[in-house]
Design a protein around this motif. Structure first.
Motif, PDB file in Angstrom:
ATOM      1  N   ARG A  16       0.664  -1.072  -0.139  1.00  9.07           N
ATOM      2  CA  ARG A  16      -0.115   0.013   0.006  1.00  9.07           C
ATOM      3  C   ARG A  16       0.899   1.334  -0.112  1.00  9.07           C
ATOM      4  N   ALA A  19       2.406   1.864  -3.342  1.00 10.46           N
ATOM      5  CA  ALA A  19       1.227   2.187  -4.535  1.00 10.46           C
ATOM      6  C   ALA A  19       1.109   3.593  -4.194  1.00 10.46           C
ATOM      7  N   THR A  20       1.053   4.018  -3.019  1.00  5.67           N
ATOM      8  CA  THR A  20       0.890   5.626  -2.634  1.00  5.67           C
ATOM      9  C   THR A  20       2.073   6.188  -3.461  1.00  5.67           C
ATOM     10  N   ARG A  23       1.789   6.575  -7.067  1.00  5.43           N
ATOM     11  CA  ARG A  23       0.808   7.366  -7.627  1.00  5.43           C
ATOM     12  C   ARG A  23       1.484   8.837  -7.490  1.00  5.43           C
ATOM     13  N   LEU A  24       1.891   9.408  -6.548  1.00  5.70           N
ATOM     14  CA  LEU A  24       2.681  10.622  -6.464  1.00  5.70           C
ATOM     15  C   LEU A  24       3.692  10.648  -7.449  1.00  5.70           C
ATOM     16  N   SER A  26       3.702   9.479 -10.115  1.00  3.98           N
ATOM     17  CA  SER A  26       2.934   9.325 -11.750  1.00  3.98           C
ATOM     18  C   SER A  26       2.359  10.837 -11.650  1.00  3.98           C
ATOM     19  N   GLU A  27       1.983  11.411 -10.454  1.00  8.74           N
ATOM     20  CA  GLU A  27       1.522  12.849 -10.557  1.00  8.74           C
ATOM     21  C   GLU A  27       2.812  13.805 -10.829  1.00  8.74           C
ATOM     22  N   SER A  97      10.145   5.623  -9.530  1.00 13.05           N
ATOM     23  CA  SER A  97       9.398   4.856  -9.833  1.00 13.05           C
ATOM     24  C   SER A  97       9.643   3.533  -9.853  1.00 13.05           C
TER      25      SER A  97
END
Length: 127
Positions: A16, A19-20, A23-24, A26-27, A97
Motif C-alpha cells: 500500500r 502504491a501511494t 501514485r505521487l 506519476s502525478e 518509480s
C-alpha cells in the motif's frame, strides 16, 4: 498461523505504501511541465506495535527552487519574460518509480510465499 498472517499483513502494508509512492511519482511526471508545480513526496513511518507494518505519512511538497523559464510570449511571464516552471526532475522521478516498483514486487513475492506456505501447512495438518 499468526506468523503467516503477520507476514501477510506486513507485506500488504508495504505494498500500500509503495502504491501511494507510485501514485505521487506519476502525478509528478504528469505535471512536470505545469508552471508553478512543486514535486510531491511521501515518507513512510512504522505503525505502533512490534509488527513492523508501515504506513504513509503526510504528502510533502518539495520546497526547492522552481526553474525560471524565459518565454516572453507565455501568459504567466513577468516583465522580464520569465515565469516559474516546476521543480520536477524526470530522471529522479523515473528512478523513484523503479525503486518503488521493485519494492512493491518484492513485497508481492513475500506475500505469495507466505500464502503458499500457509496453504502447504494446512494441507499437512489435514493428513
Amino acid at each position: 498461523m499468526t506468523d503467516f498472517s503477520d507476514s501477510l499483513r506486513l507485506s500488504v502494508s508495504a505494498m500500500r505504501a509503495q502504491a501511494t509512492r507510485l501514485r505521487l511519482v506519476s502525478e509528478n511526471i504528469a505535471n512536470a511541465d505545469t508552471p508553478g508545480y512543486r514535486r510531491k513526496t511521501v515518507s513512510f513511518t512504522q505503525m505502533a506495535g512490534a509488527s513492523g507494518e508501515v504506513q504513509t505519512g503526510r504528502v510533502n511538497l518539495d520546497r526547492s527552487e522552481l526553474t525560471r523559464i524565459h518565454d516572453p510570449a507565455h501568459p504567466l511571464a513577468d516583465e522580464s519574460g520569465h515565469y516559474a516552471g516546476s521543480n520536477v526532475d524526470l530522471i529522479v522521478e523515473i528512478a523513484d518509480s523503479r525503486e518503488a516498483q521493485r519494492s512493491y514486487e518484492a513485497n508481492l513475492k513475500l506475500f505469495d510465499q507466505a500464502r503458499q506456505m500457509s496453504s502447504a501447512l494446512r494441507e499437512l495438518l489435514r493428513r
